[in-house]
Scaffold this motif. Structure first.
Motif, PDB file in Angstrom:
ATOM      1  N   VAL A   1       0.838  -1.211   0.000  1.00  0.00           N
ATOM      2  CA  VAL A   1       0.000   0.000   0.000  1.00  0.00           C
ATOM      3  C   VAL A   1       0.868   1.255   0.000  1.00  0.00           C
ATOM      4  CG1 VAL A   1      -1.606   1.369   1.403  1.00  0.00           C
ATOM      5  CG2 VAL A   1      -2.009  -1.074   1.076  1.00  0.00           C
ATOM      6  N   GLY A   2       1.896   1.275   0.832  1.00  0.00           N
ATOM      7  CA  GLY A   2       2.754   2.456   0.922  1.00  0.00           C
ATOM      8  C   GLY A   2       3.424   2.781  -0.401  1.00  0.00           C
ATOM      9  N   LEU A   3       3.913   1.760  -1.070  1.00  0.00           N
ATOM     10  CA  LEU A   3       4.579   1.994  -2.355  1.00  0.00           C
ATOM     11  C   LEU A   3       3.573   2.396  -3.433  1.00  0.00           C
ATOM     12  CD1 LEU A   3       7.053  -1.034  -2.302  1.00  0.00           C
ATOM     13  CD2 LEU A   3       7.653   1.384  -2.054  1.00  0.00           C
ATOM     14  N   GLN A   4       2.413   1.726  -3.429  1.00  0.00           N
ATOM     15  CA  GLN A   4       1.404   2.035  -4.455  1.00  0.00           C
ATOM     16  C   GLN A   4       0.915   3.480  -4.322  1.00  0.00           C
ATOM     17  OE1 GLN A   4       0.286  -0.171  -6.972  1.00  0.00           O
ATOM     18  NE2 GLN A   4      -0.496   1.775  -7.753  1.00  0.00           N
ATOM     19  N   LEU A   5       0.674   3.908  -3.098  1.00  0.00           N
ATOM     20  CA  LEU A   5       0.210   5.289  -2.895  1.00  0.00           C
ATOM     21  C   LEU A   5       1.256   6.291  -3.386  1.00  0.00           C
ATOM     22  CD1 LEU A   5      -1.406   5.243   0.689  1.00  0.00           C
ATOM     23  CD2 LEU A   5      -2.562   5.110  -1.515  1.00  0.00           C
ATOM     24  N   GLY A   6       2.513   6.016  -3.100  1.00  0.00           N
ATOM     25  CA  GLY A   6       3.573   6.938  -3.519  1.00  0.00           C
ATOM     26  C   GLY A   6       3.639   7.062  -5.032  1.00  0.00           C
ATOM     27  N   ILE A   7       3.579   5.927  -5.717  1.00  0.00           N
ATOM     28  CA  ILE A   7       3.615   5.949  -7.185  1.00  0.00           C
ATOM     29  C   ILE A   7       2.398   6.690  -7.730  1.00  0.00           C
ATOM     30  CG2 ILE A   7       3.434   4.489  -9.250  1.00  0.00           C
ATOM     31  CD1 ILE A   7       6.200   4.367  -7.993  1.00  0.00           C
ATOM     32  N   ASP A   8       1.237   6.389  -7.192  1.00  0.00           N
ATOM     33  CA  ASP A   8       0.010   7.022  -7.695  1.00  0.00           C
ATOM     34  C   ASP A   8       0.033   8.533  -7.471  1.00  0.00           C
ATOM     35  OD1 ASP A   8      -1.187   4.749  -8.685  1.00  0.00           O
ATOM     36  OD2 ASP A   8      -2.226   4.287  -6.815  1.00  0.00           O
ATOM     37  N   ARG A   9       0.495   8.935  -6.314  1.00  0.00           N
ATOM     38  CA  ARG A   9       0.507  10.374  -6.025  1.00  0.00           C
ATOM     39  C   ARG A   9       1.443  11.118  -6.973  1.00  0.00           C
ATOM     40  NH1 ARG A   9       0.425   9.970   0.662  1.00  0.00           N
ATOM     41  NH2 ARG A   9      -1.737   9.250   0.781  1.00  0.00           N
ATOM     42  N   MET A  10       2.590  10.525  -7.244  1.00  0.00           N
ATOM     43  CA  MET A  10       3.509  11.176  -8.195  1.00  0.00           C
ATOM     44  C   MET A  10       2.886  11.255  -9.584  1.00  0.00           C
ATOM     45  SD  MET A  10       7.367   9.923  -7.376  1.00  0.00           S
ATOM     46  CE  MET A  10       6.982   8.197  -7.446  1.00  0.00           C
ATOM     47  N   ALA A  11       2.322  10.148 -10.033  1.00  0.00           N
ATOM     48  CA  ALA A  11       1.740  10.132 -11.384  1.00  0.00           C
ATOM     49  C   ALA A  11       0.573  11.105 -11.484  1.00  0.00           C
ATOM     50  CB  ALA A  11       1.298   8.709 -11.740  1.00  0.00           C
ATOM     51  N   ASN A  12      -0.249  11.146 -10.450  1.00  0.00           N
ATOM     52  CA  ASN A  12      -1.363  12.102 -10.446  1.00  0.00           C
ATOM     53  C   ASN A  12      -0.851  13.530 -10.519  1.00  0.00           C
ATOM     54  OD1 ASN A  12      -3.253  10.073 -10.217  1.00  0.00           O
ATOM     55  ND2 ASN A  12      -3.625  10.353  -8.028  1.00  0.00           N
ATOM     56  N   ALA A  13       0.167  13.821  -9.701  1.00  0.00           N
ATOM     57  CA  ALA A  13       0.672  15.196  -9.619  1.00  0.00           C
ATOM     58  C   ALA A  13       1.312  15.645 -10.923  1.00  0.00           C
ATOM     59  CB  ALA A  13       1.681  15.307  -8.477  1.00  0.00           C
ATOM     60  N   LEU A  14       1.976  14.712 -11.587  1.00  0.00           N
ATOM     61  CA  LEU A  14       2.730  15.089 -12.785  1.00  0.00           C
ATOM     62  C   LEU A  14       1.960  14.826 -14.078  1.00  0.00           C
ATOM     63  CD1 LEU A  14       6.182  13.722 -11.607  1.00  0.00           C
ATOM     64  CD2 LEU A  14       5.456  16.110 -11.711  1.00  0.00           C
ATOM     65  N   GLY A  15       0.748  14.342 -13.963  1.00  0.00           N
ATOM     66  CA  GLY A  15      -0.062  14.106 -15.151  1.00  0.00           C
ATOM     67  C   GLY A  15       0.475  13.001 -16.033  1.00  0.00           C
ATOM     68  N   VAL A  16       0.905  11.918 -15.402  1.00  0.00           N
ATOM     69  CA  VAL A  16       1.491  10.812 -16.169  1.00  0.00           C
ATOM     70  C   VAL A  16       0.428   9.762 -16.468  1.00  0.00           C
ATOM     71  CG1 VAL A  16       3.316   9.087 -16.247  1.00  0.00           C
ATOM     72  CG2 VAL A  16       3.675  11.212 -14.982  1.00  0.00           C
ATOM     73  N   ALA A  17       0.179   9.545 -17.747  1.00  0.00           N
ATOM     74  CA  ALA A  17      -0.776   8.521 -18.169  1.00  0.00           C
ATOM     75  C   ALA A  17      -0.114   7.145 -18.072  1.00  0.00           C
ATOM     76  CB  ALA A  17      -1.224   8.794 -19.598  1.00  0.00           C
ATOM     77  N   PRO A  18      -0.915   6.096 -18.024  1.00  0.00           N
ATOM     78  CA  PRO A  18      -0.335   4.743 -17.918  1.00  0.00           C
ATOM     79  C   PRO A  18       0.554   4.402 -19.105  1.00  0.00           C
ATOM     80  CG  PRO A  18      -2.680   4.716 -17.446  1.00  0.00           C
ATOM     81  CD  PRO A  18      -2.377   6.076 -17.983  1.00  0.00           C
ATOM     82  N   ASP A  19       1.499   3.512 -18.852  1.00  0.00           N
ATOM     83  CA  ASP A  19       2.326   2.999 -19.939  1.00  0.00           C
ATOM     84  C   ASP A  19       1.494   2.055 -20.811  1.00  0.00           C
ATOM     85  OD1 ASP A  19       4.977   4.102 -19.119  1.00  0.00           O
ATOM     86  OD2 ASP A  19       4.555   2.931 -17.325  1.00  0.00           O
ATOM     87  N   ALA A  20       1.968   1.863 -22.012  1.00  0.00           N
ATOM     88  CA  ALA A  20       1.226   0.998 -22.929  1.00  0.00           C
ATOM     89  C   ALA A  20       1.305  -0.470 -22.511  1.00  0.00           C
ATOM     90  CB  ALA A  20       1.776   1.171 -24.344  1.00  0.00           C
ATOM     91  N   HIS A  21       2.335  -0.811 -21.757  1.00  0.00           N
ATOM     92  CA  HIS A  21       2.538  -2.214 -21.355  1.00  0.00           C
ATOM     93  C   HIS A  21       2.652  -2.298 -19.842  1.00  0.00           C
ATOM     94  CE1 HIS A  21       3.178  -3.118 -25.562  1.00  0.00           C
ATOM     95  NE2 HIS A  21       4.053  -2.127 -25.610  1.00  0.00           N
ATOM     96  N   PRO A  22       2.326  -3.461 -19.301  1.00  0.00           N
ATOM     97  CA  PRO A  22       2.448  -3.623 -17.846  1.00  0.00           C
ATOM     98  C   PRO A  22       3.898  -3.534 -17.387  1.00  0.00           C
ATOM     99  CG  PRO A  22       1.142  -5.390 -18.820  1.00  0.00           C
ATOM    100  CD  PRO A  22       1.777  -4.650 -19.951  1.00  0.00           C
ATOM    101  N   LEU A  23       4.069  -3.047 -16.180  1.00  0.00           N
ATOM    102  CA  LEU A  23       5.401  -2.997 -15.576  1.00  0.00           C
ATOM    103  C   LEU A  23       5.627  -4.300 -14.825  1.00  0.00           C
ATOM    104  CD1 LEU A  23       5.370   0.706 -14.406  1.00  0.00           C
ATOM    105  CD2 LEU A  23       7.026  -0.313 -15.956  1.00  0.00           C
ATOM    106  N   LEU A  24       5.913  -5.326 -15.587  1.00  0.00           N
ATOM    107  CA  LEU A  24       6.206  -6.643 -15.032  1.00  0.00           C
ATOM    108  C   LEU A  24       7.484  -7.140 -15.672  1.00  0.00           C
ATOM    109  CD1 LEU A  24       2.596  -8.126 -15.156  1.00  0.00           C
ATOM    110  CD2 LEU A  24       3.858  -7.427 -13.106  1.00  0.00           C
ATOM    111  N   ASP A  25       8.316  -7.775 -14.871  1.00  0.00           N
ATOM    112  CA  ASP A  25       9.637  -8.205 -15.323  1.00  0.00           C
ATOM    113  C   ASP A  25       9.536  -8.982 -16.643  1.00  0.00           C
ATOM    114  OD1 ASP A  25      12.212  -9.015 -15.628  1.00  0.00           O
ATOM    115  OD2 ASP A  25      12.425  -9.823 -13.600  1.00  0.00           O
ATOM    116  N   ALA A  26      10.164  -8.433 -17.672  1.00  0.00           N
ATOM    117  CA  ALA A  26      10.102  -9.068 -18.994  1.00  0.00           C
ATOM    118  C   ALA A  26      10.769 -10.432 -18.983  1.00  0.00           C
ATOM    119  CB  ALA A  26      10.765  -8.158 -20.039  1.00  0.00           C
ATOM    120  N   ALA A  27      11.722 -10.621 -18.069  1.00  0.00           N
ATOM    121  CA  ALA A  27      12.424 -11.904 -18.015  1.00  0.00           C
ATOM    122  C   ALA A  27      11.510 -12.979 -17.438  1.00  0.00           C
ATOM    123  CB  ALA A  27      13.682 -11.772 -17.162  1.00  0.00           C
TER     124      ALA A  27
END
Lengths: 92, 316
Positions: B290-316
């Motif tokens: 929860v702590g990490l998710q909130l931090g990421i969301d707050r930054m993205a909200n503040a900076l107007g960052v739209a989602p990436d086209a692909h999931p952020l999951l280890d490609a390997a």
């Protein structure tokens, strides 16, 4: 005493022990006196990935323990951190 | 106050903020930063261009704004760990500046509770797919960013828009922390939490912060875990609807509490995990997620960052 079991400095092994040592050293260097690893870094010690994340944040914020004061900055990082804590009703 | 003296911040300044962080009369760039961080912490989904323009007018450069956001995310995790772990400022008996904790509890509840009408960022996905509208200048040539971009490319096959939006940061760079946060969020960090529970905890935290940035990743995690994708507008009790048993419900209820009102966490919350056979590891894994998710969301909200086209999951 926290809400969960914490691994103390004397019990820690491996990466956790290394993180404890580094956190204590960085604070001690900046403060000018020995500071044992604060409890904040022990809270997640039984899931050490989170302890490592906090240790990394401390490494970045202190330039690996080389600086502590940023009072010359328009908005010091620690000022920002204090604001967020106060706004979150967190008084650690 | 040892730390405040070490960082050369006037005690009166800190006291004013601690006494009434929403209304402290702090002049200049620090006052502007405080007002911005109030919104960042409590209503990040409502941050708009005007909020960033107010920072610039107060004399802050875009590097400062990127730094403020990153510091806010780091502190979000620290607050989450301190509240959820039940640790207090040791020199002051749990009250660092001599004020009434209940005052803040009430103030925060009013800001993060049901009264705050959501303007969820999901619209950003539909309206501008793949097109980030960063609200601050970026610097793709910055050395710390280049180093982080290489690591991201290796792990995910692309550089997340969030890291690009934060590329114009200060030295020393805080970007490695954001990379660590995104990596940790890919999976539970203990065997006590299932991948399905982890994904749903992320979804609940994102719901609380009205964060859309991680939605493609969370949806993919849910699908991998055999769970239906999260709906757009949950009208019912989302946690209850997703819970398969009492343990699930305990995990999801705690995630909601940690995301919305972490200051309300008590020792009983951790005890409930132990009583249910989930243990401290699951409790901490929910808390950290929860702590990490909130931090990421707050930054993205503040900076107007739209989602990436692909999931952020280890490609390997």
């Amino acid at each position: 005493m926290g809400f969960v079991r914490m691994i103390e400095e004397g019990e820690a092994t491996g990466l956790l022990a290394e993180n404890y040592r580094l956190v204590s050293e960085r604070y001690s260097h900046g403060l000018g006196f020995h500071l044992p690893t604060p409890e904040l870094y022990k809270v997640s010690s039984i899931v050490p990935a989170y302890t490592h994340a906090l240790s990394e944040s401390q490494r970045l914020l202190t330039g690996d323990g080389q600086h502590y004061c940023e009072s010359d900055a328009a908005v010091p990082r620690l000022f920002a951190g204090f604001c967020v804590a106060a706004l979150s009703a967190c008084f650690h | 106050m040892v730390l405040s003296q070490k960082i050369s911040l006037e005690d009166g300044l800190l006291r004013a903020i601690a006494d009434d962080p929403e209304n402290a009369a702090i002049p200049g760039p620090r006052g502007a930063a405080l007002r911005f961080l109030a919104k960042f912490t409590r209503r990040s989904w409502r941050i708009g261009d005007a909020d960033l323009e107010a920072l610039r007018k107060a004399g802050l450069a875009d590097e400062d704004i990127a730094d403020l956001c990153q510091m806010g995310a780091i502190q979000t995790l620290a607050v989450n760990q301190a509240d959820g772990g039940g640790i207090w400022f040791p020199e002051a008996g749990g009250d660092a500046v001599g004020h009434d904790r209940a005052y803040y509890a009430g103030a925060q509840e009013g800001l993060t509770g049901a009264g705050a009408a959501p303007t969820r960022g999901r619209g950003a996905i539909e309206g501008a797919p793949g097109a980030a509208a960063f609200r601050i200048a970026t610097d793709p040539d910055a050395a710390p960013y280049q180093e982080q971009a290489r690591r991201a490319q290796t792990r995910w096959g692309f550089v997340p828009k969030l890291l690009r939006a934060l590329s114009k940061g200060r030295e020393p760079s805080l970007l490695p922390f954001q990379q660590i946060a995104l990596e940790l969020l890919e999976a539970p960090q203990s065997a006590a939490l299932t991948p399905r529970q982890h994904a749903l905890v992320r979804a609940l935290a994102a719901e609380a912060s009205h964060g859309a940035y991680c939605e493609p990743t969370i949806q993919q995690q849910l699908v991998r875990a055999g769970e239906a994708p999260a709906g757009d507008a949950p009208e019912t009790d989302w946690a209850k609807a997703r819970a398969r048993d009492e343990r699930d419900l305990l995990v999801f209820r705690f995630a909601e509490k940690a995301a919305r009102n972490a200051y309300k966490i008590t020792e009983k919350d951790a005890a409930r995990f132990r009583d249910a056979g989930l243990g401290d590891e699951a409790y901490l894994d929910v808390l950290g997620t929860v702590g990490l998710q909130l931090g990421i969301d707050r930054m993205a909200n503040a900076l107007g960052v739209a989602p990436d086209a692909h999931p952020l999951l280890d490609a390997a």
